[in-house]
Scaffold this motif. Structure first.
Motif, PDB file in Angstrom:
ATOM      1  N   PRO A  20       0.982  -1.351   0.021  1.00 34.85           N
ATOM      2  CA  PRO A  20       0.036  -0.126  -0.205  1.00 34.85           C
ATOM      3  C   PRO A  20       1.118   0.855   0.052  1.00 34.85           C
ATOM      4  O   PRO A  20       2.068   1.607   0.912  1.00 34.85           O
ATOM      5  CB  PRO A  20      -0.530  -0.139   1.212  1.00 34.85           C
ATOM      6  CG  PRO A  20      -0.321  -1.618   1.922  1.00 34.85           C
ATOM      7  CD  PRO A  20       0.401  -1.839   0.964  1.00 34.85           C
ATOM      8  N   LEU A  21       0.207   2.348  -0.190  1.00 32.09           N
ATOM      9  CA  LEU A  21       1.007   3.743  -0.672  1.00 32.09           C
ATOM     10  C   LEU A  21       0.682   4.234   0.625  1.00 32.09           C
ATOM     11  O   LEU A  21      -0.159   5.506   0.264  1.00 32.09           O
ATOM     12  CB  LEU A  21       0.261   4.796  -2.095  1.00 32.09           C
ATOM     13  CG  LEU A  21       1.225   5.684  -2.421  1.00 32.09           C
ATOM     14  CD1 LEU A  21       2.856   5.018  -2.573  1.00 32.09           C
ATOM     15  CD2 LEU A  21       0.907   6.058  -3.811  1.00 32.09           C
ATOM     16  N   ASP A  36       9.378   2.162   6.775  1.00 30.92           N
ATOM     17  CA  ASP A  36       9.312   3.597   6.460  1.00 30.92           C
ATOM     18  C   ASP A  36       9.520   4.439   7.718  1.00 30.92           C
ATOM     19  O   ASP A  36      10.696   6.110   7.153  1.00 30.92           O
ATOM     20  CB  ASP A  36       8.405   3.808   5.323  1.00 30.92           C
ATOM     21  CG  ASP A  36       7.617   2.801   4.392  1.00 30.92           C
ATOM     22  OD1 ASP A  36       8.372   1.913   4.187  1.00 30.92           O
ATOM     23  OD2 ASP A  36       6.827   3.180   4.112  1.00 30.92           O
ATOM     24  N   ARG A  37       9.111   4.402   8.463  1.00 33.94           N
ATOM     25  CA  ARG A  37       8.956   5.459   9.589  1.00 33.94           C
ATOM     26  C   ARG A  37      10.821   5.184  10.667  1.00 33.94           C
ATOM     27  O   ARG A  37      10.535   6.246  10.952  1.00 33.94           O
ATOM     28  CB  ARG A  37       8.084   5.044  11.014  1.00 33.94           C
ATOM     29  CG  ARG A  37       6.788   5.797  10.196  1.00 33.94           C
ATOM     30  CD  ARG A  37       5.731   6.025  11.692  1.00 33.94           C
ATOM     31  NE  ARG A  37       4.025   5.648  10.303  1.00 33.94           N
ATOM     32  CZ  ARG A  37       2.945   6.612  10.379  1.00 33.94           C
ATOM     33  NH1 ARG A  37       3.787   7.897  10.452  1.00 33.94           N
ATOM     34  NH2 ARG A  37       1.977   6.485  10.045  1.00 33.94           N
ATOM     35  N   MET A  63       7.702   4.705  -2.797  1.00 36.11           N
ATOM     36  CA  MET A  63       8.089   4.555  -4.370  1.00 36.11           C
ATOM     37  C   MET A  63       6.698   2.661  -4.324  1.00 36.11           C
ATOM     38  O   MET A  63       7.988   2.071  -3.432  1.00 36.11           O
ATOM     39  CB  MET A  63       8.561   4.111  -4.564  1.00 36.11           C
ATOM     40  CG  MET A  63       8.236   4.076  -6.453  1.00 36.11           C
ATOM     41  SD  MET A  63       9.515   4.599  -7.993  1.00 36.11           S
ATOM     42  CE  MET A  63       9.833   5.739  -7.843  1.00 36.11           C
ATOM     43  N   THR A  64       6.073   2.535  -4.538  1.00 32.56           N
ATOM     44  CA  THR A  64       5.207   0.895  -5.020  1.00 32.56           C
ATOM     45  C   THR A  64       4.742   1.050  -6.411  1.00 32.56           C
ATOM     46  O   THR A  64       4.574   2.210  -7.208  1.00 32.56           O
ATOM     47  CB  THR A  64       4.260   1.488  -3.593  1.00 32.56           C
ATOM     48  OG1 THR A  64       3.043   1.852  -3.702  1.00 32.56           O
ATOM     49  CG2 THR A  64       4.756   1.196  -2.484  1.00 32.56           C
ATOM     50  N   GLY A 103       2.529   4.121  -7.263  1.00 29.58           N
ATOM     51  CA  GLY A 103       3.581   5.468  -7.477  1.00 29.58           C
ATOM     52  C   GLY A 103       3.959   5.537  -5.963  1.00 29.58           C
ATOM     53  O   GLY A 103       4.864   4.561  -5.867  1.00 29.58           O
ATOM     54  N   TRP A 104       3.775   7.151  -5.650  1.00 31.52           N
ATOM     55  CA  TRP A 104       4.602   7.344  -4.759  1.00 31.52           C
ATOM     56  C   TRP A 104       3.818   8.728  -3.632  1.00 31.52           C
ATOM     57  O   TRP A 104       3.136   8.855  -4.578  1.00 31.52           O
ATOM     58  CB  TRP A 104       6.075   8.492  -5.204  1.00 31.52           C
ATOM     59  CG  TRP A 104       5.564   9.745  -6.260  1.00 31.52           C
ATOM     60  CD1 TRP A 104       5.667   9.354  -7.515  1.00 31.52           C
ATOM     61  CD2 TRP A 104       5.624  10.726  -5.795  1.00 31.52           C
ATOM     62  NE1 TRP A 104       5.330  10.237  -7.710  1.00 31.52           N
ATOM     63  CE2 TRP A 104       5.431  11.181  -7.269  1.00 31.52           C
ATOM     64  CE3 TRP A 104       5.687  11.397  -4.934  1.00 31.52           C
ATOM     65  CZ2 TRP A 104       5.140  12.030  -7.133  1.00 31.52           C
ATOM     66  CZ3 TRP A 104       5.103  12.633  -4.155  1.00 31.52           C
ATOM     67  CH2 TRP A 104       4.603  13.633  -6.104  1.00 31.52           C
ATOM     68  N   ARG A 105       4.437   8.492  -2.974  1.00 35.42           N
ATOM     69  CA  ARG A 105       3.728   9.797  -1.618  1.00 35.42           C
ATOM     70  C   ARG A 105       5.171   9.774  -0.891  1.00 35.42           C
ATOM     71  O   ARG A 105       5.772   9.543  -0.139  1.00 35.42           O
ATOM     72  CB  ARG A 105       2.178   8.499  -0.507  1.00 35.42           C
ATOM     73  CG  ARG A 105       1.703   9.331   0.494  1.00 35.42           C
ATOM     74  CD  ARG A 105       1.146   9.007   1.354  1.00 35.42           C
ATOM     75  NE  ARG A 105       0.219   8.722   0.659  1.00 35.42           N
ATOM     76  CZ  ARG A 105      -1.308   8.940   0.169  1.00 35.42           C
ATOM     77  NH1 ARG A 105      -1.088   9.961   1.209  1.00 35.42           N
ATOM     78  NH2 ARG A 105      -1.824   8.974  -1.157  1.00 35.42           N
ATOM     79  N   SER A 106       4.951  11.582  -0.121  1.00 34.00           N
ATOM     80  CA  SER A 106       5.788  11.640   0.558  1.00 34.00           C
ATOM     81  C   SER A 106       5.809  11.162   2.309  1.00 34.00           C
ATOM     82  O   SER A 106       4.082  11.117   1.868  1.00 34.00           O
ATOM     83  CB  SER A 106       6.207  13.481   0.034  1.00 34.00           C
ATOM     84  OG  SER A 106       4.684  14.207   0.945  1.00 34.00           O
TER      85      SER A 106
END
Length: 157
Positions: free
Chosen positions: A105-106, A112-113, A136-137, A140-143
């Motif tokens: 999931p994005l 990640d944390r 990035m998955t 797409g990508w997410r900040s």
């Protein structure tokens, strides 16, 4: 402010990327992205010209480090390797972009944390902003601060 603090509102800061998708595309051109990779890019003038100067693979393994302090050690080494002997007089004009490549999931996972917290603990003491962490998955990508999101580039399915 070190660039790790989430911006309040949607304001533009010196470490904000002018075009995150272009920076991510530049990193994807330099590396064959696969799950488990964490890549750091050094970007000059991120809020205006946004020139990707260099990249390095920070980590490449199936399982991420267990603790943020382990991430911090890797981050500190990579930051010094990337920034090198550059001299900056006055306000920093470079920022790091960290890309965590994985499947799923994005949204920001606990692993990640650890990278996010690793930047806080790294204390690299370089005249460069820590900048943005992006996941990035295949979607797409997410900040990490959820201010930026995009569908391309994405990890190949």
């Amino acid at each position: 402010m070190d660039g790790n603090d989430a911006p309040s509102g949607m304001g533009i800061h010196r470490w904000d990327l002018r075009d995150p998708a272009a920076a991510l595309t530049g990193i994807a051109r330099r590396h064959q992205l696969r799950p488990g990779m964490v890549i750091v890019g050094l970007i000059e003038l991120p809020d205006t010209i946004q020139h990707l100067l260099d990249t390095t693979v920070l980590y490449d393994a199936d399982e991420p480090p267990d603790e943020a302090r382990h991430c911090a050690v890797l981050i500190r080494r990579a930051a010094h390797r990337l920034f090198g002997p550059r001299v900056v007089i006055g306000t920093p004009r470079h920022a790091f972009l960290t890309v965590v490549v994985r499947r799923g999931p994005l949204r920001l996972s606990s692993a990640d944390r650890r990278w996010w917290e690793g930047w806080r603990q790294a204390e690299h003491k370089l005249p460069v902003f820590d900048g943005t962490l992006v996941v990035m998955t295949e979607q797409g990508w997410r900040s990490a601060d959820d201010q930026l999101v995009g569908f391309q580039p994405a990890l190949a399915a």
